[in-house]
Design a protein around this motif. Structure first.
Motif, PDB file in Angstrom:
ATOM      1  N   ARG A  10       0.784  -1.055  -0.132  1.00  0.00           N
ATOM      2  CA  ARG A  10      -0.117  -0.007   0.027  1.00  0.00           C
ATOM      3  C   ARG A  10       0.839   1.205  -0.036  1.00  0.00           C
ATOM      4  NH1 ARG A  10      -5.766  -0.583   2.872  1.00  0.00           N
ATOM      5  NH2 ARG A  10      -5.447  -2.498   1.167  1.00  0.00           N
ATOM      6  N   PHE A  11       2.005   1.444   0.638  1.00  0.00           N
ATOM      7  CA  PHE A  11       2.820   2.433   0.807  1.00  0.00           C
ATOM      8  C   PHE A  11       3.211   2.827  -0.623  1.00  0.00           C
ATOM      9  CE2 PHE A  11       6.474   4.981   1.633  1.00  0.00           C
ATOM     10  CZ  PHE A  11       6.116   5.932   2.977  1.00  0.00           C
ATOM     11  N   VAL A  12       4.136   1.598  -1.111  1.00  0.00           N
ATOM     12  CA  VAL A  12       4.665   1.931  -2.437  1.00  0.00           C
ATOM     13  C   VAL A  12       3.813   2.163  -3.641  1.00  0.00           C
ATOM     14  CG1 VAL A  12       5.933   0.624  -4.200  1.00  0.00           C
ATOM     15  CG2 VAL A  12       6.445  -0.015  -1.964  1.00  0.00           C
ATOM     16  N   PHE A  13       2.644   1.690  -3.457  1.00  0.00           N
ATOM     17  CA  PHE A  13       1.463   2.196  -4.438  1.00  0.00           C
ATOM     18  C   PHE A  13       1.253   3.510  -4.458  1.00  0.00           C
ATOM     19  CE2 PHE A  13      -2.678   2.998  -5.941  1.00  0.00           C
ATOM     20  CZ  PHE A  13      -2.851   2.594  -7.113  1.00  0.00           C
ATOM     21  N   TRP A  14       0.963   3.948  -3.296  1.00  0.00           N
ATOM     22  CA  TRP A  14       0.628   5.483  -3.329  1.00  0.00           C
ATOM     23  C   TRP A  14       1.708   6.536  -2.955  1.00  0.00           C
ATOM     24  CZ3 TRP A  14      -4.376   6.780  -3.813  1.00  0.00           C
ATOM     25  CH2 TRP A  14      -5.401   5.796  -3.647  1.00  0.00           C
ATOM     26  N   TRP A  15       3.062   5.873  -2.657  1.00  0.00           N
ATOM     27  CA  TRP A  15       4.065   6.872  -2.811  1.00  0.00           C
ATOM     28  C   TRP A  15       4.500   7.140  -4.210  1.00  0.00           C
ATOM     29  CZ3 TRP A  15       9.552   4.660  -2.890  1.00  0.00           C
ATOM     30  CH2 TRP A  15      10.479   5.398  -2.604  1.00  0.00           C
ATOM     31  N   LEU A  16       4.589   6.107  -4.891  1.00  0.00           N
ATOM     32  CA  LEU A  16       4.963   6.449  -6.276  1.00  0.00           C
ATOM     33  C   LEU A  16       3.848   6.950  -7.173  1.00  0.00           C
ATOM     34  CD1 LEU A  16       7.127   3.455  -6.968  1.00  0.00           C
ATOM     35  CD2 LEU A  16       7.848   5.435  -6.385  1.00  0.00           C
ATOM     36  N   LEU A  90      -4.069  -0.501  10.862  1.00  0.00           N
ATOM     37  CA  LEU A  90      -3.123   0.272  10.058  1.00  0.00           C
ATOM     38  C   LEU A  90      -2.952   0.357   8.741  1.00  0.00           C
ATOM     39  CD1 LEU A  90      -0.236   1.651  10.471  1.00  0.00           C
ATOM     40  CD2 LEU A  90       0.756  -0.502  10.946  1.00  0.00           C
ATOM     41  N   VAL A  91      -3.323  -0.682   8.117  1.00  0.00           N
ATOM     42  CA  VAL A  91      -3.044  -0.921   6.643  1.00  0.00           C
ATOM     43  C   VAL A  91      -4.301  -0.266   6.026  1.00  0.00           C
ATOM     44  CG1 VAL A  91      -3.531  -2.466   4.635  1.00  0.00           C
ATOM     45  CG2 VAL A  91      -2.041  -3.177   6.723  1.00  0.00           C
ATOM     46  N   ARG A  92      -5.488  -0.321   6.709  1.00  0.00           N
ATOM     47  CA  ARG A  92      -6.631   0.391   6.155  1.00  0.00           C
ATOM     48  C   ARG A  92      -6.449   1.860   6.289  1.00  0.00           C
ATOM     49  NH1 ARG A  92      -9.447  -4.112   8.459  1.00  0.00           N
ATOM     50  NH2 ARG A  92     -10.217  -2.487  10.066  1.00  0.00           N
ATOM     51  N   ALA A  93      -5.744   2.335   7.693  1.00  0.00           N
ATOM     52  CA  ALA A  93      -5.823   3.598   7.927  1.00  0.00           C
ATOM     53  C   ALA A  93      -4.779   4.347   7.003  1.00  0.00           C
ATOM     54  CB  ALA A  93      -5.457   3.993   9.224  1.00  0.00           C
ATOM     55  N   LEU A  94      -3.758   3.705   6.559  1.00  0.00           N
ATOM     56  CA  LEU A  94      -2.733   4.265   5.778  1.00  0.00           C
ATOM     57  C   LEU A  94      -3.443   4.419   4.233  1.00  0.00           C
ATOM     58  CD1 LEU A  94       0.123   4.860   5.154  1.00  0.00           C
ATOM     59  CD2 LEU A  94       0.491   2.504   4.523  1.00  0.00           C
ATOM     60  N   GLY A  95      -3.944   3.528   3.896  1.00  0.00           N
ATOM     61  CA  GLY A  95      -4.923   3.496   2.701  1.00  0.00           C
ATOM     62  C   GLY A  95      -5.765   4.787   2.785  1.00  0.00           C
ATOM     63  N   VAL A  96      -6.586   4.993   3.613  1.00  0.00           N
ATOM     64  CA  VAL A  96      -7.353   6.172   3.574  1.00  0.00           C
ATOM     65  C   VAL A  96      -6.636   7.454   3.661  1.00  0.00           C
ATOM     66  CG1 VAL A  96      -9.051   7.367   4.941  1.00  0.00           C
ATOM     67  CG2 VAL A  96      -9.281   4.818   4.788  1.00  0.00           C
ATOM     68  N   ALA A  97      -5.573   7.573   4.480  1.00  0.00           N
ATOM     69  CA  ALA A  97      -4.650   8.740   4.695  1.00  0.00           C
ATOM     70  C   ALA A  97      -3.874   8.915   3.185  1.00  0.00           C
ATOM     71  CB  ALA A  97      -3.710   8.673   5.581  1.00  0.00           C
ATOM     72  N   ALA A  98      -3.659   8.101   2.854  1.00  0.00           N
ATOM     73  CA  ALA A  98      -2.706   8.042   1.530  1.00  0.00           C
ATOM     74  C   ALA A  98      -3.549   8.574   0.300  1.00  0.00           C
ATOM     75  CB  ALA A  98      -2.051   6.926   0.942  1.00  0.00           C
ATOM     76  N   ALA A  99      -4.759   8.062   0.174  1.00  0.00           N
ATOM     77  CA  ALA A  99      -5.858   8.480  -0.671  1.00  0.00           C
ATOM     78  C   ALA A  99      -6.208   9.881  -0.545  1.00  0.00           C
ATOM     79  CB  ALA A  99      -7.101   7.528  -0.672  1.00  0.00           C
ATOM     80  N   VAL A 205      14.697   2.382   2.968  1.00  0.00           N
ATOM     81  CA  VAL A 205      16.134   3.200   2.494  1.00  0.00           C
ATOM     82  C   VAL A 205      15.690   4.040   1.451  1.00  0.00           C
ATOM     83  CG1 VAL A 205      18.259   2.885   1.394  1.00  0.00           C
ATOM     84  CG2 VAL A 205      17.668   1.380   3.102  1.00  0.00           C
ATOM     85  N   ALA A 206      14.932   3.408   0.563  1.00  0.00           N
ATOM     86  CA  ALA A 206      14.434   4.222  -0.823  1.00  0.00           C
ATOM     87  C   ALA A 206      13.629   5.665  -0.306  1.00  0.00           C
ATOM     88  CB  ALA A 206      13.647   3.275  -1.787  1.00  0.00           C
ATOM     89  N   VAL A 207      12.826   5.488   0.719  1.00  0.00           N
ATOM     90  CA  VAL A 207      11.918   6.374   1.254  1.00  0.00           C
ATOM     91  C   VAL A 207      13.023   7.410   1.674  1.00  0.00           C
ATOM     92  CG1 VAL A 207      10.320   7.471   2.603  1.00  0.00           C
ATOM     93  CG2 VAL A 207       9.841   5.242   1.367  1.00  0.00           C
ATOM     94  N   ALA A 208      13.756   7.278   2.511  1.00  0.00           N
ATOM     95  CA  ALA A 208      14.715   8.243   3.177  1.00  0.00           C
ATOM     96  C   ALA A 208      15.635   8.661   2.031  1.00  0.00           C
ATOM     97  CB  ALA A 208      15.785   7.368   4.139  1.00  0.00           C
ATOM     98  N   VAL A 209      16.179   8.217   0.978  1.00  0.00           N
ATOM     99  CA  VAL A 209      16.918   8.644  -0.309  1.00  0.00           C
ATOM    100  C   VAL A 209      15.945   9.840  -1.118  1.00  0.00           C
ATOM    101  CG1 VAL A 209      18.134   7.998  -2.245  1.00  0.00           C
ATOM    102  CG2 VAL A 209      18.475   6.707  -0.350  1.00  0.00           C
TER     103      VAL A 209
END
Length: 685
Positions: A10-16, A90-99, A205-209
């Motif tokens: 979920r993080f990778v999808f919304w991040w990119l 946590l997973v659902r909340a991240l999806g809602v927050a990211a959306a 690491v990727a997010v930090a970079v």
């Protein structure tokens, strides 16, 4: 599927996805607007997209980290009651927050798209103030009939134009999102599911970079990108950073001391400043106190000139400069309005009084200003700047400021070959002049008049210059390293200037040689003389013989008072481009090129290092310290000993009043963004 795997996916999808949305908007603006203004080379195009990608990763990374923090908070609250549900929450909340975050980002990108197509600028302080005016007047029931309402109605009336743009942009954005969704599901998601723990570590690491801008210098390295074109440099930036504007504004305020406010309220300061700076002028706005009617006149020159503005410093051990000054109109009592480079640059290019503390070019670069490059560009000039440092050296934001104010190209240290000699603060001045010569040759071939400016570095501390000439080597033994640096500058300037003369490359050109500020090192006998030295610099105006006539130009020394804020009105007058309205604090002094015409003047001196300000007039330098409430004085030649405190003297009280009026006006108008408004006055130029 484990909680870790689901969370990572979920993080990778919304991040990119946030990155994809931002890049899609950038590509859209390139296609529909930027490419019509300036066709980029493949190198510029690639560098713009790469730099933009880095900027997008910064904003996407910080945005997703904020969304994750919010999701963790929600999950923690749930865990207090039912720990077994915390992972799925946590997973659902991240999806809602990211959306939700994506919706906000897309909304900002859409507004930025419209604003860019309308104004040619990315989201800035001007737009934020427009929104504030819209809502503020709406709450007060004053929007009907207001300027904001009229402008909004006019834009909404162009429904056929903006509807096509919005639909086209929406189509590109939707297509980009769909393509990303397909690629994620078919290619990336299986990898993330197969290696959940490894991908979790790699993602961290990727997010930090990404948050660090994929660069050792961090996110600010995006502002230092080596893109000479202002159009594509601006496109490489991220409009999402407008969300940080209130924080930036709050971090660099000029706090006018309460005692100064009490002694000089705005209602008193603005009329006094008007009388000091522009006596007899007709002012047109209460909200923008210095905007006044100008009197455009035909240029005294037979042809529209090229303008070469060279910011240098000093006149000792400089036989070439002495010779040029003898063939120029030199201003004996020229003063810089600021004590540092970027304060002087702001005064010189925008004819505005500098603020105290951090220069407006850095602290308030997103404000509205009426500056020389913009007006010259509107008049058909090519506008360029060549420097020997990075455009964002010490986070100066010079690139952003110049891109917003009419400069077509800014060539910084990235525009030199790797073998170019670099000493001290940047590229050696000899190489700088070589790069300027190349620009002049290219600009002359284009057939249009040009404005080209630069900042030399060798005569700035630490005065490091190449030891390539016997004179420079001999002067290295001098206790004052400035002497050797000045001799090096003079040698290289002579080589540059004589080469231009030899090849006829200065035909139809006005050359202005001036200092961006005086010396900062303690070289005088006492504090007041050192303070005055900060604002003491040369100015010489040289006309190529092709532009000279007895009625226009008579080389000599002018004794009247002038300062950096007079440069922009003077250059515009020589080009025949004086605007009908302006916010200029300076005056056109082009009459002094042929006759003694300068009236008595009071010049504002903006302090940097302490709470205070000063003025210079025919009787000398006057500096007022706010804390001690004392006035100090030295004569113009700095030969007289400074006088004791004169605050009880009626003549001194009048000067303190002038200092406070100009100080309050200078800082208030910049802080409130009420120096100039393109929205209010742009169509009246």
């Amino acid at each position: 599927m484990s909680v870790t795997a689901s969370l990572v996916q979920r993080f990778v999808f919304w991040w990119l996805l946030l990155v994809v949305a931002q890049q899609a908007q950038r590509i859209f603006l390139m296609i529909v607007a930027a490419a019509r203004r300036e066709v980029p080379s493949p190198e510029v195009l690639g560098l713009t997209l790469l730099t933009g990608l880095r900027a997008d990763l910064v904003t996407a990374s910080f945005g997703m980290l904020a969304a994750l923090a919010l999701a963790l908070l929600v999950a923690a609250l749930v865990a207090l009651r039912a720990s077994s549900r915390a992972g799925s929450v946590l997973v659902r909340a991240l999806g809602v927050a990211a959306a939700s975050l994506t919706v906000v980002y897309v909304a900002i990108l859409t507004v930025d798209m419209g604003y860019y197509l309308y104004s040619g600028q990315r989201l800035d302080a001007v737009f934020m103030e427009y929104v504030a005016d819209l809502f503020g007047q709406g709450r007060q029931g004053e929007i009907r009939g207001s300027q904001v309402a009229a402008q909004t109605a006019a834009e909404l009336g162009e429904v056929g134009t903006w509807a096509v743009r919005v639909v086209s942009y929406a189509g590109l954005l939707i297509a980009a999102i769909l393509v990303w969704r397909i690629l994620f599901r078919r290619a990336l998601a299986p990898v993330l599911r197969g290696w959940p723990r490894a991908t979790a570590v790699a993602l961290s690491v990727a997010v930090a970079v990404g948050a660090w801008g994929m660069h050792p210098d961090g996110p600010d390295s995006v502002q230092g990108a080596p893109i000479a074109s202002s159009t594509y440099y601006a496109l490489a930036q991220s409009p999402i950073w407008i969300l940080t504007a209130p924080l930036v504004r709050a971090s660099k305020p000029v706090v006018i001391p309460p005692a100064v406010k009490a002694a000089m309220p705005e209602s008193r300061a603005f009329p006094l400043a008007r009388e000091i700076l522009m006596p007899g002028a007709r002012f047109v706005s209460a909200r923008y106190p210095l905007v006044h009617v100008e009197q455009p006149r035909p240029s005294p020159l037979v042809r529209r000139p090229n303008v070469l503005l060279l910011s240098i410093a000093g006149r000792r051990v400089t036989p070439f400069l002495d010779a040029i000054f003898a063939d120029s109109v030199t201003f004996e009592h020229f003063r810089t309005n600021g004590a540092q480079t970027f304060h002087g640059l702001f005064a010189s290019l925008c004819s505005s009084l500098p603020r105290q503390g951090t220069a407006a070019t850095k602290a308030r670069y997103a404000n509205d200003y009426l500056c020389l490059p913009t007006l010259l560009a509107r008049g058909g000039y090519r506008t360029r700047m060549v420097i020997g440092q990075n455009r964002d050296q010490s986070h100066s934001r010079l690139g952003l400021f110049m891109a917003r104010n009419g400069l077509e190209e800014l060539i910084d240290e990235s525009g030199y070959p790797p073998s170019t000699p670099r000493v001290g603060l940047g590229v050696a001045d000899g190489a700088l002049f070589d790069r300027i010569r190349a620009e002049i040759d290219g600009l002359r071939a284009g057939g249009r008049p040009y404005f080209l400016t630069t900042l030399t570095t060798g005569t700035h501390h630490p005065f490091a210059v190449p030891m390539t000439h016997p004179d420079v080597v001999a002067l290295r033994a001098e206790p004052d390293r400035y002497v050797a640096a000045l001799r090096y500058l003079d040698i290289e300037l002579e080589r540059f200037f004589r080469g231009l003369e030899r090849d006829g490359a200065l035909r139809d050109t006005v050359v202005l040689l001036l200092g961006d500020h005086g010396r900062h090192e303690r070289v005088a006998r006492n504090d007041i003389e050192n303070a005055a030295g900060h604002f003491t610099a040369p100015l010489a105006v040289w006309l190529d013989p092709s532009l000279r006539a007895p009625s226009v130009y008579r080389p000599r020394v002018v004794s009247g008072m002038a300062s950096q804020i007079d440069l922009t009105p003077t250059i515009l007058a020589l080009a025949g481009l004086t605007p009908r309205l302006s916010s200029f604090a300076g005056r056109d002094v082009s009459c002094a090129l042929a006759a003694d015409c300068l009236p008595a003047r009071t010049v504002y001196l903006s302090e940097v290092y302490g709470a205070g300000a000063g003025i210079a007039d025919a009787e000398g330098f006057w500096f007022y310290g706010f804390a001690a409430r004392t006035l100090q004085h030295a004569d113009l030649a700095l030969r007289a000993m400074p006088l004791p405190s004169l605050t009880d003297d009626p003549a001194a009280a009048a000067r303190v009043e002038r200092i406070l009026a100009l100080y309050v006006t200078a800082n208030t108008l910049i802080e409130q963004n009420t120096l100039w408004s393109w929205r209010e006055f742009g169509e009246r130029l």
